[in-house]
Design an enzyme around this catalytic site. Sequence first.
Site, PDB file in Angstrom:
ATOM      1  N   ARG A  43       0.819  -1.212   0.000  1.00  0.00           N
ATOM      2  CA  ARG A  43       0.000   0.000   0.000  1.00  0.00           C
ATOM      3  C   ARG A  43       0.849   1.257   0.000  1.00  0.00           C
ATOM      4  O   ARG A  43       0.453   2.300  -0.553  1.00  0.00           O
ATOM      5  CB  ARG A  43      -0.912  -0.023   1.235  1.00  0.00           C
ATOM      6  CG  ARG A  43      -1.499   1.307   1.661  1.00  0.00           C
ATOM      7  CD  ARG A  43      -2.265   1.159   2.964  1.00  0.00           C
ATOM      8  NE  ARG A  43      -2.733   2.423   3.481  1.00  0.00           N
ATOM      9  CZ  ARG A  43      -2.061   3.204   4.320  1.00  0.00           C
ATOM     10  NH1 ARG A  43      -0.858   2.820   4.747  1.00  0.00           N
ATOM     11  NH2 ARG A  43      -2.559   4.344   4.747  1.00  0.00           N
ATOM     12  N   ARG A  78       3.242   2.024  -1.726  1.00  0.00           N
ATOM     13  CA  ARG A  78       3.537   2.482  -3.096  1.00  0.00           C
ATOM     14  C   ARG A  78       2.523   3.536  -3.546  1.00  0.00           C
ATOM     15  O   ARG A  78       2.808   4.342  -4.435  1.00  0.00           O
ATOM     16  CB  ARG A  78       3.497   1.306  -4.072  1.00  0.00           C
ATOM     17  CG  ARG A  78       4.599   0.267  -3.898  1.00  0.00           C
ATOM     18  CD  ARG A  78       4.458  -0.816  -4.951  1.00  0.00           C
ATOM     19  NE  ARG A  78       5.427  -1.878  -4.800  1.00  0.00           N
ATOM     20  CZ  ARG A  78       6.649  -1.900  -5.359  1.00  0.00           C
ATOM     21  NH1 ARG A  78       7.046  -0.859  -6.089  1.00  0.00           N
ATOM     22  NH2 ARG A  78       7.466  -2.921  -5.190  1.00  0.00           N
ATOM     23  N   HIS A 115       1.088   5.077   7.987  1.00  0.00           N
ATOM     24  CA  HIS A 115       0.922   6.456   7.522  1.00  0.00           C
ATOM     25  C   HIS A 115      -0.374   6.629   6.744  1.00  0.00           C
ATOM     26  O   HIS A 115      -0.814   5.731   6.036  1.00  0.00           O
ATOM     27  CB  HIS A 115       2.104   6.870   6.644  1.00  0.00           C
ATOM     28  CG  HIS A 115       2.573   8.253   6.918  1.00  0.00           C
ATOM     29  ND1 HIS A 115       1.844   9.367   6.574  1.00  0.00           N
ATOM     30  CD2 HIS A 115       3.690   8.723   7.510  1.00  0.00           C
ATOM     31  CE1 HIS A 115       2.509  10.462   6.945  1.00  0.00           C
ATOM     32  NE2 HIS A 115       3.626  10.097   7.526  1.00  0.00           N
ATOM     33  N   HIS A 146       0.077   8.410  13.176  1.00  0.00           N
ATOM     34  CA  HIS A 146       0.456   7.324  12.265  1.00  0.00           C
ATOM     35  C   HIS A 146       1.434   6.360  12.933  1.00  0.00           C
ATOM     36  O   HIS A 146       1.506   5.186  12.561  1.00  0.00           O
ATOM     37  CB  HIS A 146       1.030   7.883  10.959  1.00  0.00           C
ATOM     38  CG  HIS A 146       2.424   8.432  11.065  1.00  0.00           C
ATOM     39  ND1 HIS A 146       2.700   9.744  11.368  1.00  0.00           N
ATOM     40  CD2 HIS A 146       3.628   7.839  10.900  1.00  0.00           C
ATOM     41  CE1 HIS A 146       3.998   9.929  11.375  1.00  0.00           C
ATOM     42  NE2 HIS A 146       4.591   8.796  11.097  1.00  0.00           N
ATOM     43  N   PHE A 171      17.774  11.215   7.887  1.00  0.00           N
ATOM     44  CA  PHE A 171      18.874  11.060   6.933  1.00  0.00           C
ATOM     45  C   PHE A 171      18.318  10.727   5.549  1.00  0.00           C
ATOM     46  O   PHE A 171      18.772  11.244   4.533  1.00  0.00           O
ATOM     47  CB  PHE A 171      19.830   9.946   7.367  1.00  0.00           C
ATOM     48  CG  PHE A 171      20.635  10.255   8.606  1.00  0.00           C
ATOM     49  CD1 PHE A 171      20.533  11.468   9.255  1.00  0.00           C
ATOM     50  CD2 PHE A 171      21.509   9.307   9.120  1.00  0.00           C
ATOM     51  CE1 PHE A 171      21.290  11.750  10.392  1.00  0.00           C
ATOM     52  CE2 PHE A 171      22.269   9.570  10.250  1.00  0.00           C
ATOM     53  CZ  PHE A 171      22.148  10.787  10.897  1.00  0.00           C
ATOM     54  N   ASP A 172      17.331   9.826   5.523  1.00  0.00           N
ATOM     55  CA  ASP A 172      16.799   9.402   4.228  1.00  0.00           C
ATOM     56  C   ASP A 172      15.901  10.456   3.608  1.00  0.00           C
ATOM     57  O   ASP A 172      16.096  10.835   2.455  1.00  0.00           O
ATOM     58  CB  ASP A 172      16.018   8.092   4.385  1.00  0.00           C
ATOM     59  CG  ASP A 172      15.500   7.589   3.043  1.00  0.00           C
ATOM     60  OD1 ASP A 172      16.259   6.896   2.349  1.00  0.00           O
ATOM     61  OD2 ASP A 172      14.348   7.904   2.678  1.00  0.00           O
ATOM     62  N   HIS A 185       5.211  25.403   0.922  1.00  0.00           N
ATOM     63  CA  HIS A 185       5.142  26.343  -0.196  1.00  0.00           C
ATOM     64  C   HIS A 185       3.702  26.868  -0.302  1.00  0.00           C
ATOM     65  O   HIS A 185       2.741  26.108  -0.130  1.00  0.00           O
ATOM     66  CB  HIS A 185       5.551  25.609  -1.476  1.00  0.00           C
ATOM     67  CG  HIS A 185       5.621  26.488  -2.694  1.00  0.00           C
ATOM     68  ND1 HIS A 185       4.493  26.938  -3.347  1.00  0.00           N
ATOM     69  CD2 HIS A 185       6.681  26.972  -3.384  1.00  0.00           C
ATOM     70  CE1 HIS A 185       4.860  27.669  -4.385  1.00  0.00           C
ATOM     71  NE2 HIS A 185       6.178  27.711  -4.426  1.00  0.00           N
TER      72      HIS A 185
END
Length: 470
Positions: A52, A54, A120, A143, A207-208, A266
């Site tokens: 999921r 993805r 999530h 989450h 970090f990722d 933004h």
Amino acid sequence: MGAYNNDGVLLSPIYCSGQDLRFSKHVHDNVHGNIYLDPLSLKFIDTEEFQRLRDLKQLGVTNSVFPGAVHSRFEHSLGVYWLAGEAVQGLKNYQGLELDIDRFDLQTVKIAGLLHDVGHGPFSHLFEREFLPRVQSGCHWSHEDMSVKMIDHIVNQHHIDIDPEMIKRVKEMILASGTAMPITSREKPFLYEIVANGRNGIDVDKFDYIVRDSRACGLGCNFEFKRLMETMRVLDGEICYRAKEYLTVHKLFVTRADLYRTVYTHPKVKAIELMVVDALVKANDYLQISSHIEDPAEYWKLDDSIIKTIETAPNEELKEARDLILRIRRRNLYQFCNEYAVPKEQMEHFKKVTAQDIVCSQKNGGVILKEEDVAVTNIKIDLTRGSQNPLQSLISVQDYESKEKFPIRDDRISHLLPTSYQDLIVRVYSKKPELVGPISEAFENFQLKTYGIKAQVCPTPEKKKRPRCF
């Protein structure tokens, strides 16, 4: 080149992750290169609940402004899995005997990294922070909590053979960023600072996503997480870094804050988020979207495609939600009026600004504004610890051989470092293009009434106040 074990023997790269990589499946990641997936991790990955991810964009609707930001929670989860394993293996290579790190520890931290986002919601953090509070008063859903429930569901549903103690620790590691339980009360507490670090916010999750999000949005990123990965060590159960890495750690937090200001919040991204939230709220009574959070067996079916479901459904009950999504498609967005940064001396007692505050600040005469015409977003950007300096929780050592750890004061490093660690920004939108002028004026009146000055940088441009034709 391989790593060295505790006896100084060079290890072949094929064994450096703590197992024979020939028995692992590997995928090529555009950030970390080859990622090797061990057999136990694959049992979780090859489930509909994990797949999921993805269909959950990492940055929600941000790709409407930054077209390259289409990467998913799936990619991010694989990246955190890999970095978590690399971090533990690095500590094991240099301090394995001292810290008693074993394969159980390595596997546990990797699984925690893999599954940390399995709960999530759709559209990044919009689901839990903006949508749920509007439809469930007093809702404290997160989450992270849902990730814990999803893990139990996956194990039971797919009969995954895994040590109950490992699952228990995996769930504790996922909740480590917000848990009230002192980490020092746990066995090998440093393991709980790798995936979600509640002590100072320095963890492989950041970090990722900092590097991945920067790359996807086409932005430069000069934060070198590998430098921190290579130099971390453990003293008294806490992960420490060399004193000379202070500015590298500072760059981690500054880069994250910059992403929040330029990408995640933004003005156009927030406008679209406000519209998506309104659409979900209008569709909730009919689709019962919020009811999915109660049951993991239903929750895994909820992803970003909910918008397409609303958009293509013929039901009259969804007409208002459909119209909002159509406006997004045709770029007829809520119009940004203006914003201001809350004065520093007012931050401590800041109360969130509402649409009612703006409407009540309108002077007599002209168009009469209604609350449903105005959208207000209160944005907080910090260095992960609110108004506090996260580097105060950074524990440093002089070098690799040092047995003494110590904090470092800002003024010992540089006088160019910030003295404030949080921004609060109030931003106002008009839901109808023809009301930009009256709402902008009411917003200015609110600032004068609240602070005695117009806190915004400049007036709303006159061309934005003119009605637009579509």
